[in-house]
Design a protein around this motif. Structure first.
Motif, PDB file in Angstrom:
ATOM      1  N   TYR A   6      -0.129  -9.635  -0.411  1.00 16.39           N
ATOM      2  CA  TYR A   6      -0.027  -9.179   0.971  1.00 16.39           C
ATOM      3  C   TYR A   6       1.217  -8.310   1.190  1.00 16.39           C
ATOM      4  O   TYR A   6       1.174  -7.325   1.923  1.00 16.39           O
ATOM      5  CB  TYR A   6       0.005 -10.364   1.940  1.00 16.39           C
ATOM      6  CG  TYR A   6      -1.346 -10.990   2.179  1.00 16.39           C
ATOM      7  CD1 TYR A   6      -2.415 -10.240   2.635  1.00 16.39           C
ATOM      8  CD2 TYR A   6      -1.555 -12.348   1.942  1.00 16.39           C
ATOM      9  CE1 TYR A   6      -3.664 -10.813   2.855  1.00 16.39           C
ATOM     10  CE2 TYR A   6      -2.795 -12.936   2.159  1.00 16.39           C
ATOM     11  CZ  TYR A   6      -3.840 -12.164   2.620  1.00 16.39           C
ATOM     12  OH  TYR A   6      -5.066 -12.734   2.828  1.00 16.39           O
ATOM     13  N   SER A   7       2.322  -8.682   0.544  1.00 16.70           N
ATOM     14  CA  SER A   7       3.562  -7.929   0.735  1.00 16.70           C
ATOM     15  C   SER A   7       3.463  -6.520   0.154  1.00 16.70           C
ATOM     16  O   SER A   7       4.254  -5.638   0.507  1.00 16.70           O
ATOM     17  CB  SER A   7       4.746  -8.669   0.098  1.00 16.70           C
ATOM     18  OG  SER A   7       4.615  -8.711  -1.314  1.00 16.70           O
ATOM     19  N   SER A   8       2.484  -6.291  -0.723  1.00 14.83           N
ATOM     20  CA  SER A   8       2.311  -4.969  -1.332  1.00 14.83           C
ATOM     21  C   SER A   8       1.426  -4.057  -0.485  1.00 14.83           C
ATOM     22  O   SER A   8       1.284  -2.875  -0.789  1.00 14.83           O
ATOM     23  CB  SER A   8       1.696  -5.114  -2.727  1.00 14.83           C
ATOM     24  OG  SER A   8       0.339  -5.518  -2.643  1.00 14.83           O
ATOM     25  N   ILE A   9       0.819  -4.589   0.569  1.00 16.58           N
ATOM     26  CA  ILE A   9      -0.089  -3.812   1.411  1.00 16.58           C
ATOM     27  C   ILE A   9       0.697  -3.113   2.520  1.00 16.58           C
ATOM     28  O   ILE A   9       1.547  -3.718   3.177  1.00 16.58           O
ATOM     29  CB  ILE A   9      -1.177  -4.716   2.018  1.00 16.58           C
ATOM     30  CG1 ILE A   9      -2.050  -5.300   0.907  1.00 16.58           C
ATOM     31  CG2 ILE A   9      -2.030  -3.951   3.015  1.00 16.58           C
ATOM     32  CD1 ILE A   9      -3.074  -6.291   1.399  1.00 16.58           C
ATOM     33  N   SER A  10       0.405  -1.840   2.721  1.00 12.78           N
ATOM     34  CA  SER A  10       1.098  -1.080   3.773  1.00 12.78           C
ATOM     35  C   SER A  10       0.180   0.004   4.301  1.00 12.78           C
ATOM     36  O   SER A  10      -0.846   0.334   3.705  1.00 12.78           O
ATOM     37  CB  SER A  10       2.377  -0.448   3.217  1.00 12.78           C
ATOM     38  OG  SER A  10       2.067   0.492   2.193  1.00 12.78           O
ATOM     39  N   PHE A  11       0.577   0.590   5.432  1.00 13.29           N
ATOM     40  CA  PHE A  11      -0.141   1.732   5.979  1.00 13.29           C
ATOM     41  C   PHE A  11       0.835   2.701   6.619  1.00 13.29           C
ATOM     42  O   PHE A  11       1.547   2.342   7.558  1.00 13.29           O
ATOM     43  CB  PHE A  11      -1.190   1.304   7.012  1.00 13.29           C
ATOM     44  CG  PHE A  11      -1.902   2.483   7.626  1.00 13.29           C
ATOM     45  CD1 PHE A  11      -2.773   3.249   6.859  1.00 13.29           C
ATOM     46  CD2 PHE A  11      -1.684   2.852   8.939  1.00 13.29           C
ATOM     47  CE1 PHE A  11      -3.417   4.352   7.398  1.00 13.29           C
ATOM     48  CE2 PHE A  11      -2.323   3.948   9.488  1.00 13.29           C
ATOM     49  CZ  PHE A  11      -3.195   4.702   8.719  1.00 13.29           C
ATOM     50  N   ALA A  12       0.895   3.908   6.084  1.00 14.67           N
ATOM     51  CA  ALA A  12       1.703   5.003   6.641  1.00 14.67           C
ATOM     52  C   ALA A  12       3.155   4.589   6.868  1.00 14.67           C
ATOM     53  O   ALA A  12       3.788   5.032   7.823  1.00 14.67           O
ATOM     54  CB  ALA A  12       1.080   5.504   7.938  1.00 14.67           C
ATOM     55  N   ASN A  13       3.659   3.709   6.008  1.00 13.35           N
ATOM     56  CA  ASN A  13       5.043   3.227   6.104  1.00 13.35           C
ATOM     57  C   ASN A  13       5.343   2.525   7.423  1.00 13.35           C
ATOM     58  O   ASN A  13       6.503   2.455   7.845  1.00 13.35           O
ATOM     59  CB  ASN A  13       6.035   4.383   5.899  1.00 13.35           C
ATOM     60  CG  ASN A  13       5.939   4.968   4.504  1.00 13.35           C
ATOM     61  OD1 ASN A  13       5.871   4.251   3.513  1.00 13.35           O
ATOM     62  ND2 ASN A  13       5.918   6.294   4.429  1.00 13.35           N
TER      63      ASN A  13
END
Length: 204
Positions: A21-28
């Motif tokens: 989960y900690s590796s998931i991101s969107f547009a910073n």
């Protein structure tokens, strides 16, 4: 002893999931994964798109070929790289896809919106089917939405529902965050779909 081993295994699985989960991101921008409702929705589309990716390599193959071209154009406008996945969610990178409302092309532009951002759509020519031209138009549209909302996650939602509609929802609900808004089912799922498609294609 058995209890200790079981506890250790459970902790390892939890740590692996937390790392994922900690590796998931969107547009910073921050995704509030501490909210169970957010995590639950994300899990739903991760499962759906993971199944899709396993059952067919067609989208992955097209993504490898086309997404670098899309990303290069978006970057020239200052649009975050993650927005290239909108084209995957919208059309599966199949320009022949047309919605029942008349949206078409890689970015699923409605004819009027396409013309507004410089594309030709008539009986002879449909620039929505041209990857380069339609991506330039999409970048101009996304940039105009960002000038209004100042938040990339809201920009993604506005791309789906329209700037006026999203602006009305923000005002009525007195919210400033996509994840706190109550939206129609399609838009409420839209950003989760983009994030999930990104995660599957990048980690698959």
């Amino acid at each position: 002893m058995k209890t200790n081993v079981a506890t250790t295994l459970a902790e390892l699985k939890k740590n692996e999931k937390d790392d994922f989960y900690s590796s998931i991101s969107f547009a910073n921008e921050e995704i509030p994964l501490e909210q169970e409702s957010v995590k639950r929705k994300l899990d739903k589309y991760l499962r759906k798109f993971s199944y899709l990716e396993r059952s067919s390599h067609q989208i992955h193959r097209k993504a490898d070929q086309l997404l670098p071209r899309i990303a290069k154009i978006l970057k020239s406008y200052g649009i975050p790289d993650d927005f290239k996945y909108i084209a995957v969610v919208e059309s599966s990178l199949n320009p022949g896809t047309t919605s029942h409302k008349g949206a078409g092309g890689y970015w699923q532009f409605m004819p009027a919106t396409a013309r507004l951002y410089g594309l030709r759509v008539n009986g002879k020519v449909d620039d929505r089917l041209d990857l380069t031209k339609s991506t330039h138009a999409a970048a101009r549209y996304l940039k105009s939405l960002y000038s209004e909302f100042g938040d990339w996650t809201l920009v993604a939602a506005a791309y789906n529902v329209g700037g006026g509609s999203l602006r009305g929802s923000l005002k009525r609900q007195r919210k400033d965050n996509y994840y706190d808004l109550k939206l129609n089912a399609e838009t409420a799922a839209y950003v989760y779909k983009i994030i999930s498609m990104k995660t599957v294609l990048e980690k698959g």
